[in-house]
Design a protein around this motif. Structure first.
Motif, PDB file in Angstrom:
ATOM      1  N   THR A   1       0.843  -1.198   0.000  1.00  0.00           N
ATOM      2  CA  THR A   1       0.000   0.000   0.000  1.00  0.00           C
ATOM      3  C   THR A   1       0.876   1.245   0.000  1.00  0.00           C
ATOM      4  OG1 THR A   1      -1.832  -1.082   1.133  1.00  0.00           O
ATOM      5  CG2 THR A   1      -1.718   1.313   1.272  1.00  0.00           C
ATOM      6  N   ILE A   2       0.707   2.074  -1.037  1.00  0.00           N
ATOM      7  CA  ILE A   2       1.510   3.292  -1.153  1.00  0.00           C
ATOM      8  C   ILE A   2       0.646   4.530  -1.413  1.00  0.00           C
ATOM      9  CG2 ILE A   2       3.596   2.132  -1.950  1.00  0.00           C
ATOM     10  CD1 ILE A   2       2.819   2.764  -4.798  1.00  0.00           C
ATOM     11  N   THR A   3      -0.675   4.337  -1.541  1.00  0.00           N
ATOM     12  CA  THR A   3      -1.573   5.444  -1.862  1.00  0.00           C
ATOM     13  C   THR A   3      -2.607   5.623  -0.760  1.00  0.00           C
ATOM     14  OG1 THR A   3      -1.348   5.091  -4.242  1.00  0.00           O
ATOM     15  CG2 THR A   3      -3.265   6.326  -3.509  1.00  0.00           C
ATOM     16  N   LEU A   4      -2.794   6.883  -0.355  1.00  0.00           N
ATOM     17  CA  LEU A   4      -3.840   7.237   0.598  1.00  0.00           C
ATOM     18  C   LEU A   4      -4.746   8.261  -0.068  1.00  0.00           C
ATOM     19  CD1 LEU A   4      -5.060   7.113   3.462  1.00  0.00           C
ATOM     20  CD2 LEU A   4      -3.500   8.973   4.102  1.00  0.00           C
ATOM     21  N   ASP A   5      -6.027   7.932  -0.131  1.00  0.00           N
ATOM     22  CA  ASP A   5      -7.002   8.809  -0.780  1.00  0.00           C
ATOM     23  C   ASP A   5      -8.094   9.162   0.211  1.00  0.00           C
ATOM     24  OD1 ASP A   5      -8.481   9.995  -3.183  1.00  0.00           O
ATOM     25  OD2 ASP A   5      -9.915   8.507  -2.481  1.00  0.00           O
ATOM     26  N   PHE A   6      -8.360  10.469   0.338  1.00  0.00           N
ATOM     27  CA  PHE A   6      -9.473  10.939   1.157  1.00  0.00           C
ATOM     28  C   PHE A   6     -10.625  11.327   0.229  1.00  0.00           C
ATOM     29  CE2 PHE A   6      -5.868  11.945   4.031  1.00  0.00           C
ATOM     30  CZ  PHE A   6      -6.285  11.231   5.155  1.00  0.00           C
ATOM     31  N   THR A   7     -11.811  10.848   0.542  1.00  0.00           N
ATOM     32  CA  THR A   7     -12.977  11.165  -0.269  1.00  0.00           C
ATOM     33  C   THR A   7     -14.193  11.253   0.632  1.00  0.00           C
ATOM     34  OG1 THR A   7     -14.276  10.484  -2.196  1.00  0.00           O
ATOM     35  CG2 THR A   7     -13.517   8.747  -0.721  1.00  0.00           C
ATOM     36  N   ASP A   8     -15.241  11.884   0.134  1.00  0.00           N
ATOM     37  CA  ASP A   8     -16.524  11.847   0.831  1.00  0.00           C
ATOM     38  C   ASP A   8     -17.622  11.380  -0.117  1.00  0.00           C
ATOM     39  OD1 ASP A   8     -16.661  14.057  -0.775  1.00  0.00           O
ATOM     40  OD2 ASP A   8     -17.463  15.408   0.753  1.00  0.00           O
ATOM     41  N   GLU A   9     -17.213  10.890  -1.279  1.00  0.00           N
ATOM     42  CA  GLU A   9     -18.182  10.369  -2.233  1.00  0.00           C
ATOM     43  C   GLU A   9     -18.700   9.010  -1.772  1.00  0.00           C
ATOM     44  OE1 GLU A   9     -16.450  10.232  -6.077  1.00  0.00           O
ATOM     45  OE2 GLU A   9     -16.391  12.415  -6.324  1.00  0.00           O
ATOM     46  N   MET A  10     -19.972   8.773  -2.025  1.00  0.00           N
ATOM     47  CA  MET A  10     -20.599   7.538  -1.589  1.00  0.00           C
ATOM     48  C   MET A  10     -21.353   6.905  -2.753  1.00  0.00           C
ATOM     49  SD  MET A  10     -22.256   8.844   2.010  1.00  0.00           S
ATOM     50  CE  MET A  10     -23.221  10.099   1.172  1.00  0.00           C
ATOM     51  N   GLU A  11     -21.741   5.677  -2.548  1.00  0.00           N
ATOM     52  CA  GLU A  11     -22.639   5.038  -3.497  1.00  0.00           C
ATOM     53  C   GLU A  11     -23.961   5.801  -3.491  1.00  0.00           C
ATOM     54  OE1 GLU A  11     -22.204   2.473  -5.583  1.00  0.00           O
ATOM     55  OE2 GLU A  11     -20.098   2.324  -5.004  1.00  0.00           O
ATOM     56  N   PRO A  12     -24.600   5.955  -4.651  1.00  0.00           N
ATOM     57  CA  PRO A  12     -25.877   6.687  -4.681  1.00  0.00           C
ATOM     58  C   PRO A  12     -26.879   6.085  -3.706  1.00  0.00           C
ATOM     59  CG  PRO A  12     -25.087   6.245  -6.908  1.00  0.00           C
ATOM     60  CD  PRO A  12     -24.189   5.482  -5.982  1.00  0.00           C
ATOM     61  N   LEU A  13     -27.610   6.969  -3.026  1.00  0.00           N
ATOM     62  CA  LEU A  13     -28.597   6.506  -2.058  1.00  0.00           C
ATOM     63  C   LEU A  13     -29.846   5.958  -2.739  1.00  0.00           C
ATOM     64  CD1 LEU A  13     -28.293   9.429   0.516  1.00  0.00           C
ATOM     65  CD2 LEU A  13     -27.233   7.168   0.612  1.00  0.00           C
ATOM     66  N   TYR A  14     -30.026   6.291  -3.999  1.00  0.00           N
ATOM     67  CA  TYR A  14     -31.146   5.767  -4.764  1.00  0.00           C
ATOM     68  C   TYR A  14     -30.780   5.799  -6.237  1.00  0.00           C
ATOM     69  CZ  TYR A  14     -32.023  10.804  -5.073  1.00  0.00           C
ATOM     70  OH  TYR A  14     -31.880  12.145  -5.255  1.00  0.00           O
ATOM     71  N   ASP A  15     -31.514   5.043  -7.017  1.00  0.00           N
ATOM     72  CA  ASP A  15     -31.267   4.942  -8.451  1.00  0.00           C
ATOM     73  C   ASP A  15     -31.707   6.230  -9.130  1.00  0.00           C
ATOM     74  OD1 ASP A  15     -30.970   4.300 -11.078  1.00  0.00           O
ATOM     75  OD2 ASP A  15     -32.292   2.545 -11.054  1.00  0.00           O
ATOM     76  N   ARG A  16     -30.745   6.965  -9.700  1.00  0.00           N
ATOM     77  CA  ARG A  16     -31.091   8.242 -10.326  1.00  0.00           C
ATOM     78  C   ARG A  16     -31.939   8.061 -11.574  1.00  0.00           C
ATOM     79  NH1 ARG A  16     -28.723  12.717  -8.393  1.00  0.00           N
ATOM     80  NH2 ARG A  16     -27.038  12.473  -6.873  1.00  0.00           N
TER      81      ARG A  16
END
Length: 652
Positions: free
Chosen positions: A339-354
């Motif tokens: 492991t050499i990569t650290l990624d910070f995100t706040d994206e999530m799987e969609p809560l419902y089907d768009r």
């Protein structure tokens, strides 16, 4: 004993021999090989060419020659018999064994070939040298292909132990861990499986959060939930735009479902409002179409979502403030050797089907899960700053401290990070959390030393390239707020080994219709603090700088440079001519033997003058598609002259 004496030409017919006897005979024939070789060697030693013969030995030589010829003839006959017997025996062995020989399959391929085959099912985000390309939001097709590839890897692992060993490292190249106990337990379990653990190249930390302020006041949570449902209704309204209400060809099933969803939304909305703001005098009029049982059901959905949200908030808060999330995660990462990569995100799987946004309003049992979900940081900021603010003050971004604590903990665990990708970042508040537990405010410079050590081996830093925030910002950060942003950026960009730097400060830019004389984010203090002797690729956008700071930065670019992009840069003072001359000289000297590309675009200030900052559309851009955009205004004459003089530096 002589070779000819050892040879017994009589043996049983091959057809009467068992495979074991055949192999015994073959072994006996192989035993003649040393004697055969030594005999041939002796022949050559005993019979050298003789150019001079005397008359005395002529007769003796003639007799010896005759004897040797007879011996050679007999020996050749024996050797031919041996070779013939060997061939016959081998054919017989093959015929007898053929029915028992296992057919060659993919399992028999060389390991390198198998690895190459399995590599076609590798996650497409993993590139050369295990670099992760997060890129733009993935399409549905890409997600489907990725899930199918992962399913194939799982099936490959079940074939045999060899396939399990080879395919397991491909199963989880990117480990996603959110701020919750279940996610941490999953990471701990993965570390107990070394074959899978050795294939993890990146850890992605999900920083979506449930702020306490949203449940500190019940009506605020209710209004937030209503807002979420309104967004779904609006999304479907846009989906149905252009269809007539009586058009039976326009997805009649969806139209029927939409009517049901809208009725359910009305019941939920009225029931929730009445729960907090009930007026007994006209209660019967308001809820004429909602019976008591339906009202109780609607209230139960809200209460269930509220309790679930509060429970998960307390879990997240405890994990962060106690330090257990950072400590446990750093321990897990220390057990992931690649492991050499650290990624910070706040994206999530969609809560419902768009593509079918009404599904939650038709199946209301799914609503509590959606209403209690964590929030992206942009949504947390907008709880107070949106067009219809739900809070009276900023919500605290408690997970912001993880941006500091986790890299430090990983470094202390003995892991060297090479790639750091920063997605969510404080933009309107909670800036002091970027250096948590500091004694003073602003903190002593020594407080940043641990983070500096953690980032000292980085090869790439990506800041803001995946931001989707397009705030309407009317004021720059206050000096005490900007201090934290400057110090954090300068610290994570401190590595002298950096090869790639992406900096996009769009989330800190003014976006309210004023002119650029107010400038973008002043990046000068950051550029003055860094030293990148090995940097190859730089992209900086949506920032301001003074002439001397930017010119000094360009002068320091070394021969390893391959690509430089400066996009939407505002000059706070001075002129662009000196900066462009510096870059042009670099192209003709330092970069002359390299394939270096320099792209400048959307420059303002100095010779390029000031332009109006137009209010930007929302991220999804659901504006009127018929509206024509105004063409960009040409820069002043001095700017046009510079663009012509240094045409090779400007993007087309």
């Amino acid at each position: 004993m002589d070779l000819l004496d050892k040879w017994d030409p009589e043996f049983e017919d091959v057809g009467t021999l068992s495979p074991d006897n055949i192999y015994h005979e073959l072994s006996r024939l192989d035993a003649f090989e040393p004697s055969r070789s030594s005999k041939q060697g002796k022949k050559h030693r005993d019979n050298p060419d003789k150019e001079v013969k005397n008359d005395t030995n002529a007769k003796r030589d003639s007799e010896e020659t005759q004897a040797l010829d007879n011996l050679e003839t007999r020996m050749n006959t024996v050797l031919r018999d041996i070779d013939t017997c060997r061939i016959v025996l081998q054919v017989g062995a093959m015929e007898l064994s053929c029915a028992k020989i296992r057919p060659t399959t993919i399992v028999d391929l060389h390991v390198d070939i198998l690895l190459q085959i399995f590599g076609y099912f590798q996650d497409t985000r993993v590139g050369r040298q295990a670099q992760i390309s997060w890129g733009l939001p993935h399409t549905d097709c890409e997600d489907i292909a990725r899930r199918a590839a992962r399913k194939t890897i799982r099936q490959i692992r079940l074939v045999c132990s060899l396939f399990n060993d080879l395919a397991s490292p491909l199963l989880c190249p990117i480990l996603r861990i959110n701020i919750d106990t279940k996610s941490l337990k999953g990471a701990i379990e993965l570390c107990k499986r070394p074959r899978i653990a050795q294939g993890v190249h990146a850890v992605q930390v999900g920083l979506q959060y449930r702020p306490k302020e949203l449940v500190s006041y019940g009506p605020a949570f209710k209004d937030y939930c209503k807002q979420q449902l309104e967004n779904m209704i609006s999304l479907f309204d846009r989906y149905l735009e252009g269809h007539k209400s009586d058009d039976q060809t326009a997805c009649p099933l969806e139209l029927t479902g939409y009517q049901e969803a809208k009725r359910n939304y009305g019941k939920l909305s009225r029931s929730w409002d009445d729960y907090f703001y009930s007026d007994e005098s006209d209660e019967n009029d308001k809820n004429a179409d909602v019976n008591e049982a339906e009202t109780d059901e609607c209230i139960e959905i809200l209460v269930q979502a509220y309790n679930e949200y509060l429970k998960k908030h307390e879990e997240q808060l405890q994990l962060i403030t106690s330090g257990s999330f950072v400590t446990t995660l750093a321990s897990c990462i220390s057990q992931l050797p690649n492991t050499i990569t650290l990624d910070f995100t706040d994206e999530m799987e969609p809560l419902y089907d768009r593509d079918n946004p009404i599904i939650l309003l038709r199946n209301t049992s799914l609503l509590p899960g959606m209403m209690s979900a964590a929030l992206e940081w942009e949504k947390i900021d907008n709880l107070h700053h949106g067009n219809h603010p739900l809070l009276t003050r900023d919500a605290k971004l408690t997970p912001a401290r993880i941006l500091f604590d986790l890299p430090v903990a990983i470094h202390k665990a003995g892991v060297k990070l090479r790639y750091l990708d920063l997605g969510p970042f404080p933009c309107r508040g909670s800036f002091s959390l970027l250096c948590p537990d500091a004694v003073s405010n602003p903190p002593d410079p020594a407080a940043w030393l641990d983070l500096r050590a953690a980032c000292s081996s980085l090869w790439r830093v990506d800041f803001g390239m995946n931001f989707h925030n397009l705030y309407i910002r009317r004021e720059h950060l206050r000096p005490e707020e900007k201090y934290y942003v400057d110090q954090y950026l300068s610290t994570v960009l401190c590595s002298a080994d950096l090869k790639t730097v992406w900096l996009d400060l769009r989330s800190f830019c003014l976006n309210d219709g004023r002119i650029t004389s107010d400038g973008w984010y002043d990046i000068g203090p950051v550029l003055s603090a860094v030293n990148w002797p090995r940097v190859e690729r730089i992209r900086i956008s949506e920032v301001s700088s003074k002439q001397d700071e930017l010119e000094r930065f360009c002068s320091g670019l070394g021969p390893s440079m391959r690509h430089l992009s400066l996009w939407t840069i505002h000059l706070l003072d001075g002129r662009w001519e000196g900066i462009l001359r510096t870059l042009d000289e670099k192209m003709r000297t330092t970069f002359c033997e390299q394939n270096v590309s320099v792209h400048l675009s959307n420059l303002t200030g100095g010779e390029f003058g000031e332009v109006e900052i137009k209010e930007r559309p929302p991220p999804l851009g659901f504006g009127d598609l018929d509206d024509e955009e105004e063409p960009a205004k040409s820069p002043p004459a001095a700017g046009e002259l510079l663009k012509k003089q240094y045409a090779s530096l400007f993007s087309t």
